[in-house]
Scaffold this motif. Structure first.
Motif, PDB file in Angstrom:
ATOM      1  N   ASP A 106      -4.889 -33.913  -8.167  1.00  0.00           N
ATOM      2  CA  ASP A 106      -6.196 -33.362  -8.523  1.00  0.00           C
ATOM      3  C   ASP A 106      -6.498 -32.104  -7.712  1.00  0.00           C
ATOM      4  N   LEU A 107      -6.193 -32.138  -6.418  1.00  0.00           N
ATOM      5  CA  LEU A 107      -6.455 -30.967  -5.576  1.00  0.00           C
ATOM      6  C   LEU A 107      -5.538 -29.803  -5.944  1.00  0.00           C
ATOM      7  N   LEU A 108      -4.307 -30.092  -6.290  1.00  0.00           N
ATOM      8  CA  LEU A 108      -3.408 -29.022  -6.735  1.00  0.00           C
ATOM      9  C   LEU A 108      -3.932 -28.360  -8.007  1.00  0.00           C
ATOM     10  N   ALA A 109      -4.544 -29.133  -8.889  1.00  0.00           N
ATOM     11  CA  ALA A 109      -5.144 -28.560 -10.096  1.00  0.00           C
ATOM     12  C   ALA A 109      -6.306 -27.641  -9.725  1.00  0.00           C
ATOM     13  N   HIS A 110      -7.112 -28.059  -8.734  1.00  0.00           N
ATOM     14  CA  HIS A 110      -8.196 -27.191  -8.252  1.00  0.00           C
ATOM     15  C   HIS A 110      -7.633 -25.876  -7.718  1.00  0.00           C
ATOM     16  N   VAL A 111      -6.569 -25.966  -6.937  1.00  0.00           N
ATOM     17  CA  VAL A 111      -5.971 -24.764  -6.357  1.00  0.00           C
ATOM     18  C   VAL A 111      -5.496 -23.831  -7.478  1.00  0.00           C
ATOM     19  N   ARG A 112      -4.833 -24.363  -8.492  1.00  0.00           N
ATOM     20  CA  ARG A 112      -4.325 -23.531  -9.591  1.00  0.00           C
ATOM     21  C   ARG A 112      -5.457 -22.840 -10.342  1.00  0.00           C
ATOM     22  N   ARG A 113      -6.592 -23.528 -10.468  1.00  0.00           N
ATOM     23  CA  ARG A 113      -7.705 -22.954 -11.238  1.00  0.00           C
ATOM     24  C   ARG A 113      -8.492 -21.907 -10.455  1.00  0.00           C
ATOM     25  N   HIS A 114      -8.337 -21.879  -9.150  1.00  0.00           N
ATOM     26  CA  HIS A 114      -9.168 -20.967  -8.357  1.00  0.00           C
ATOM     27  C   HIS A 114      -8.702 -19.523  -8.540  1.00  0.00           C
ATOM     28  N   ARG A 115      -9.615 -18.665  -8.942  1.00  0.00           N
ATOM     29  CA  ARG A 115      -9.327 -17.247  -9.150  1.00  0.00           C
ATOM     30  C   ARG A 115     -10.427 -16.388  -8.541  1.00  0.00           C
ATOM     31  N   PRO A 116     -10.042 -15.295  -7.889  1.00  0.00           N
ATOM     32  CA  PRO A 116      -8.654 -14.914  -7.593  1.00  0.00           C
ATOM     33  C   PRO A 116      -8.084 -15.778  -6.472  1.00  0.00           C
ATOM     34  N   ALA A 117      -6.813 -16.060  -6.527  1.00  0.00           N
ATOM     35  CA  ALA A 117      -6.154 -16.860  -5.492  1.00  0.00           C
ATOM     36  C   ALA A 117      -6.185 -16.097  -4.172  1.00  0.00           C
ATOM     37  N   LEU A 161      -0.302 -29.356   0.541  1.00  0.00           N
ATOM     38  CA  LEU A 161      -0.382 -30.479  -0.403  1.00  0.00           C
ATOM     39  C   LEU A 161       1.008 -30.912  -0.868  1.00  0.00           C
ATOM     40  N   LEU A 162       1.858 -29.958  -1.194  1.00  0.00           N
ATOM     41  CA  LEU A 162       3.213 -30.301  -1.615  1.00  0.00           C
ATOM     42  C   LEU A 162       3.991 -30.928  -0.455  1.00  0.00           C
ATOM     43  N   GLU A 163       3.813 -30.363   0.721  1.00  0.00           N
ATOM     44  CA  GLU A 163       4.468 -30.896   1.915  1.00  0.00           C
ATOM     45  C   GLU A 163       4.003 -32.319   2.202  1.00  0.00           C
ATOM     46  N   ARG A 164       2.690 -32.547   2.074  1.00  0.00           N
ATOM     47  CA  ARG A 164       2.137 -33.863   2.363  1.00  0.00           C
ATOM     48  C   ARG A 164       2.609 -34.904   1.339  1.00  0.00           C
ATOM     49  N   ARG A 165       2.708 -34.494   0.077  1.00  0.00           N
ATOM     50  CA  ARG A 165       3.189 -35.430  -0.933  1.00  0.00           C
ATOM     51  C   ARG A 165       4.593 -35.905  -0.585  1.00  0.00           C
ATOM     52  N   LEU A 205     -10.062 -30.191   2.343  1.00  0.00           N
ATOM     53  CA  LEU A 205      -9.792 -29.593   1.033  1.00  0.00           C
ATOM     54  C   LEU A 205     -10.782 -30.086  -0.011  1.00  0.00           C
ATOM     55  N   ARG A 206     -11.219 -31.322   0.104  1.00  0.00           N
ATOM     56  CA  ARG A 206     -12.209 -31.828  -0.855  1.00  0.00           C
ATOM     57  C   ARG A 206     -13.535 -31.091  -0.683  1.00  0.00           C
ATOM     58  N   TRP A 207     -13.923 -30.846   0.568  1.00  0.00           N
ATOM     59  CA  TRP A 207     -15.135 -30.048   0.777  1.00  0.00           C
ATOM     60  C   TRP A 207     -14.977 -28.674   0.134  1.00  0.00           C
ATOM     61  N   TYR A 248     -12.834 -27.478  -2.282  1.00  0.00           N
ATOM     62  CA  TYR A 248     -12.622 -27.341  -3.718  1.00  0.00           C
ATOM     63  C   TYR A 248     -13.589 -28.148  -4.567  1.00  0.00           C
ATOM     64  N   GLU A 249     -14.034 -29.303  -4.102  1.00  0.00           N
ATOM     65  CA  GLU A 249     -14.910 -30.138  -4.910  1.00  0.00           C
ATOM     66  C   GLU A 249     -16.385 -29.828  -4.671  1.00  0.00           C
ATOM     67  N   ARG A 250     -16.721 -29.426  -3.445  1.00  0.00           N
ATOM     68  CA  ARG A 250     -18.124 -29.188  -3.105  1.00  0.00           C
ATOM     69  C   ARG A 250     -18.452 -27.722  -2.912  1.00  0.00           C
ATOM     70  N   GLY A 251     -17.415 -26.872  -2.854  1.00  0.00           N
ATOM     71  CA  GLY A 251     -17.666 -25.461  -2.585  1.00  0.00           C
ATOM     72  C   GLY A 251     -18.199 -25.230  -1.183  1.00  0.00           C
ATOM     73  N   ASP A 252     -17.912 -26.135  -0.257  1.00  0.00           N
ATOM     74  CA  ASP A 252     -18.404 -26.071   1.118  1.00  0.00           C
ATOM     75  C   ASP A 252     -17.245 -25.627   2.002  1.00  0.00           C
ATOM     76  N   THR A 253     -17.358 -24.450   2.596  1.00  0.00           N
ATOM     77  CA  THR A 253     -16.251 -23.863   3.350  1.00  0.00           C
ATOM     78  C   THR A 253     -16.417 -23.979   4.861  1.00  0.00           C
ATOM     79  N   ARG A 254     -17.377 -24.785   5.322  1.00  0.00           N
ATOM     80  CA  ARG A 254     -17.633 -24.839   6.768  1.00  0.00           C
ATOM     81  C   ARG A 254     -16.464 -25.382   7.569  1.00  0.00           C
TER      82      ARG A 254
END
Length: 332
Positions: A158-169, A180-184, A294-296, A298-304
């Motif tokens: 799910d987080l990888l999908a968020h990363v792909r959708r984020h523009r501009p990267a 994420l790939l490393e952790r998987r 990462l959930r903060w 990509y999911e919440r838009g919270d970058t703190r």
């Protein structure tokens, strides 16, 4: 502000400056005609119930009576330590002159003093809080049940999908995808090491980290922010705190300082090496399967928490590689 200060008979506000450290709730450095204060706005919905806040305040007063350095809130003219104004909960504390110090600023001796302090907190909480069997554990971000790799794989996808959708990267997206790939791959490799449910529990601070310990010179002056006070595995709090205090920017732990800290903690808390070894394993697994930053983002838009991600994500990889050395530092 005027109504709040009148309730506390704290004079008239002269200055009110936000305190920008910390991720939850809101704090203000308040100077009035009667003195200097720390005003806390209990904003986090998980911990903002006035009755629960009052219970935590009573606990800190009992700890202070035992000599634990804490910031005890002031009572207002109605005899309570929480003021509800405009539907919001506030607490007023005396201002404590001090500074926050991370592990890189502590000597080995000061690291040992920090471990002894947390051990004393745990030992004193056992004296002043209700028996564990007569209370419900508080809401906590640290569940007793260990993470299920199946859920982790779904979250990574799910987080990888968020990363792909984020523009501009951007650079954060690039690092997030790499981690994420490393952790998987790491979770797949170590899936058979999932720990059982946690065992021994006790009363804990719940959020012991550098922003919640104030120092005067080289001495801890106050432990603040008791919003997560609750019943959890005590040794796991000791490990989590060490991992936060003593992580280096490159994502490795300062193991000599961890060793000094852990020895002092075990003595003060009466914890056994086997308890710490089990806690190290559970917290390592927790970190391996955790993606709250990462959930903060990509999911919440919270970058703190973004600034913490490079070191925290690198630490998981380093810890997995140096697992035995980390465990030895906590138990020797």
């Amino acid at each position: 502000m005027g109504a709040l200060l009148r309730l506390y008979a704290a004079g008239t506000a002269l200055t009110c400056e936000p305190v920008d450290q910390g991720l939850l709730n809101r704090g203000y450095r308040l100077c009035t005609t009667r003195g200097r204060y720390f005003l806390k706005h209990h904003f986090d919905p998980d911990t903002a119930d006035p009755v629960a806040i009052e219970r935590r305040h009573r606990a800190t007063q009992r700890l202070a009576d035992l000599g634990v350095p804490v910031s005890v809130p002031l009572a207002h003219r109605e005899g309570r330590t929480v003021a509800v104004v405009g539907g919001h909960a506030y607490a007023l504390h005396p201002w404590i002159d001090g500074r926050h110090r991370h592990g890189g600023q502590l000597t080995r001796g000061e690291s040992a003093r920090l471990g002894a302090l947390l051990g004393a907190v745990h030992a004193c909480l056992e004296r002043v809080m209700p028996p564990k069997g007569r209370t419900r554990p508080a809401t906590s971000p640290h569940p007793v049940e260990s993470a299920d790799p199946t859920d982790t794989f779904a979250l990574i996808d799910d987080l990888l999908a968020h990363v792909r959708r984020h523009r501009p990267a951007d650079a954060f997206d690039e690092l997030a995808r790499h981690r994420l790939l490393e952790r998987r791959a790491l979770v797949e490799q170590h899936a058979d090491r999932r720990p059982p449910r946690g065992a021994s529990v006790g009363w804990v601070h719940g959020d012991f980290h550098p922003f919640n310990v104030l120092y005067k010179d080289d001495t801890p002056a106050a432990i603040v922010d008791w919003d997560r006070l609750g019943v959890q595995p005590r040794a796991e709090e000791a490990v989590r705190a060490a991992v936060i205090f003593f992580v280096r920017p490159v994502g490795a732990l300062d193991l000599p300082k961890v060793r000094a800290y852990a020895r002092a903690y075990r003595r003060a808390a009466g914890a056994t090496p086997s308890e710490l070894a089990a806690a190290v394993h559970r917290v390592w697994w927790e970190r391996l399967n955790d993606f709250w930053m990462l959930r903060w983002h990509y999911e919440r838009g919270d970058t703190r928490a973004d600034c913490q991600f490079p070191a925290a994500s690198a630490l998981v990889v380093w810890w997995t590689r140096e697992y035995d050395a980390v465990c030895d530092a906590f138990v020797e």
